[in-house]
Design a protein around this motif. Structure first.
Motif, mmCIF file in Angstrom:
data_model
loop_
_atom_site.group_PDB
_atom_site.id
_atom_site.type_symbol
_atom_site.label_atom_id
_atom_site.label_comp_id
_atom_site.label_asym_id
_atom_site.label_seq_id
_atom_site.Cartn_x
_atom_site.Cartn_y
_atom_site.Cartn_z
ATOM 1 N N ASP A 90 35.960 47.760 32.722
ATOM 2 C CA ASP A 90 35.508 48.114 31.375
ATOM 3 C C ASP A 90 36.223 47.172 30.559
ATOM 4 O OD1 ASP A 90 33.443 49.135 33.358
ATOM 5 O OD2 ASP A 90 33.102 50.679 31.860
ATOM 6 N N MET A 91 35.914 46.217 30.010
ATOM 7 C CA MET A 91 36.821 45.426 28.937
ATOM 8 C C MET A 91 36.208 45.637 27.653
ATOM 9 S SD MET A 91 36.151 41.401 28.810
ATOM 10 C CE MET A 91 36.744 41.329 27.248
ATOM 11 N N VAL A 92 37.159 45.835 26.589
ATOM 12 C CA VAL A 92 36.835 45.731 25.137
ATOM 13 C C VAL A 92 36.804 44.335 24.593
ATOM 14 C CG1 VAL A 92 36.761 47.044 22.689
ATOM 15 C CG2 VAL A 92 37.490 48.120 25.085
ATOM 16 N N ILE A 93 35.878 43.901 23.889
ATOM 17 C CA ILE A 93 36.137 42.809 23.246
ATOM 18 C C ILE A 93 36.800 42.955 21.882
ATOM 19 C CG2 ILE A 93 33.551 41.868 23.870
ATOM 20 C CD1 ILE A 93 32.891 42.652 20.907
ATOM 21 N N ASN A 94 37.352 41.540 21.706
ATOM 22 C CA ASN A 94 38.218 41.724 20.289
ATOM 23 C C ASN A 94 37.007 41.732 19.186
ATOM 24 O OD1 ASN A 94 39.715 40.834 18.023
ATOM 25 N ND2 ASN A 94 40.964 39.893 19.257
ATOM 26 N N LYS A 123 32.392 44.658 33.235
ATOM 27 C CA LYS A 123 31.568 45.454 32.140
ATOM 28 C C LYS A 123 32.274 44.976 30.583
ATOM 29 C CE LYS A 123 30.248 49.494 34.804
ATOM 30 N NZ LYS A 123 31.746 50.028 35.286
ATOM 31 N N VAL A 124 31.216 44.632 29.694
ATOM 32 C CA VAL A 124 32.046 44.290 28.571
ATOM 33 C C VAL A 124 31.421 45.188 27.171
ATOM 34 C CG1 VAL A 124 32.058 42.315 26.645
ATOM 35 C CG2 VAL A 124 32.019 41.790 29.188
ATOM 36 N N ILE A 125 32.349 45.894 26.901
ATOM 37 C CA ILE A 125 32.261 46.927 25.686
ATOM 38 C C ILE A 125 32.105 46.182 24.220
ATOM 39 C CG2 ILE A 125 32.826 48.978 24.819
ATOM 40 C CD1 ILE A 125 34.701 49.395 27.127
#
Length: 218
Positions: A90-94, A123-125
């Motif tokens: 689960d990555m957090v966008i910039n 998964k894109v947070i």
């Protein structure tokens, strides 16, 4: 929905900075007992959990919770997590780049991490509490074009969590191969069911057992 069905949507989560091994161990036992989709845990615990619970699906977070570290750091964090035994990232966008209007940079960062995760789930947070509607729609497009598996509402560490209207908005604007994870601030079985009815395929929460067992008692 029956609680047994609802548990299968849950990424059983413990991500606070002071989360102990005892708490992680209990989380894993609960996830197996209730047949949850995964445990979502800090990167420092992946290797040990994978060794102790080899059959458990492990999710972890990258660039968490702010998302504003550089892409190389997110890539390195992703590679290490996968090497240690994570199955889902689960990555957090910039978020700053979204606010700068640099949607291409966000899309290309997601694309790079998907190239690294390959068959594993990405998964894109997008941290919806910080975005306006146009930005949310742009992120639905970026996630779709970059080939990620899920778009996720929130970290649970921002100023707000999952909102039903955001799940509905995502469902309208994502591509057919993208799923939705609603996370952050979901506090009842009714909220879980509403999110799923609106299009959520996963629910990120640390409170699933409390919610669902309380619902059973009622």
């Amino acid at each position: 929905m029956k609680k047994e069905e609802l548990y299968r949507y849950v990424d059983h989560t413990a991500l606070k900075a002071f989360t102990t091994w005892e708490e992680i161990d209990r989380l894993c036992k609960e996830a197996l007992l209730y047949h949850m989709a995964s445990v979502c845990i800090p990167g420092c615990y992946i290797k040990k959990v994978h060794e102790v619970y080899p059959d458990l699906s492990i999710c972890t977070v990258v660039g968490f919770p702010l998302g504003n570290c550089n892409t190389a750091a997110k890539a390195a964090e992703t590679r290490q997590a996968l090497a240690d035994g994570a199955a889902e990232i689960d990555m957090v966008i910039n978020i700053a780049e979204v606010k700068n209007g640099n949607y291409e940079a966000v899309r290309e960062e997601i694309r790079l991490l998907k190239e690294i995760t390959k068959e594993h789930i990405l998964k894109v947070i997008i941290e919806t509490c910080y975005l306006n509607e146009d930005e949310k729609i742009a992120m639905c497009q970026a996630v779709t074009e970059a080939g990620a598996d899920y778009i996720k509402t929130s970290t649970g560490f921002g100023t707000g969590g999952a909102v039903l209207s955001d799940v509905k908005l995502m469902k309208k604007h994502i591509g057919p191969n993208v799923k939705i994870k609603a996370a952050g601030g979901i506090r009842s079985q009714a909220e879980m069911e509403a999110m799923i009815a609106a299009g959520a395929d996963r629910i990120g929460t640390s409170s699933a057992i409390t919610m669902l067992e309380a619902g059973e008692q009622r």
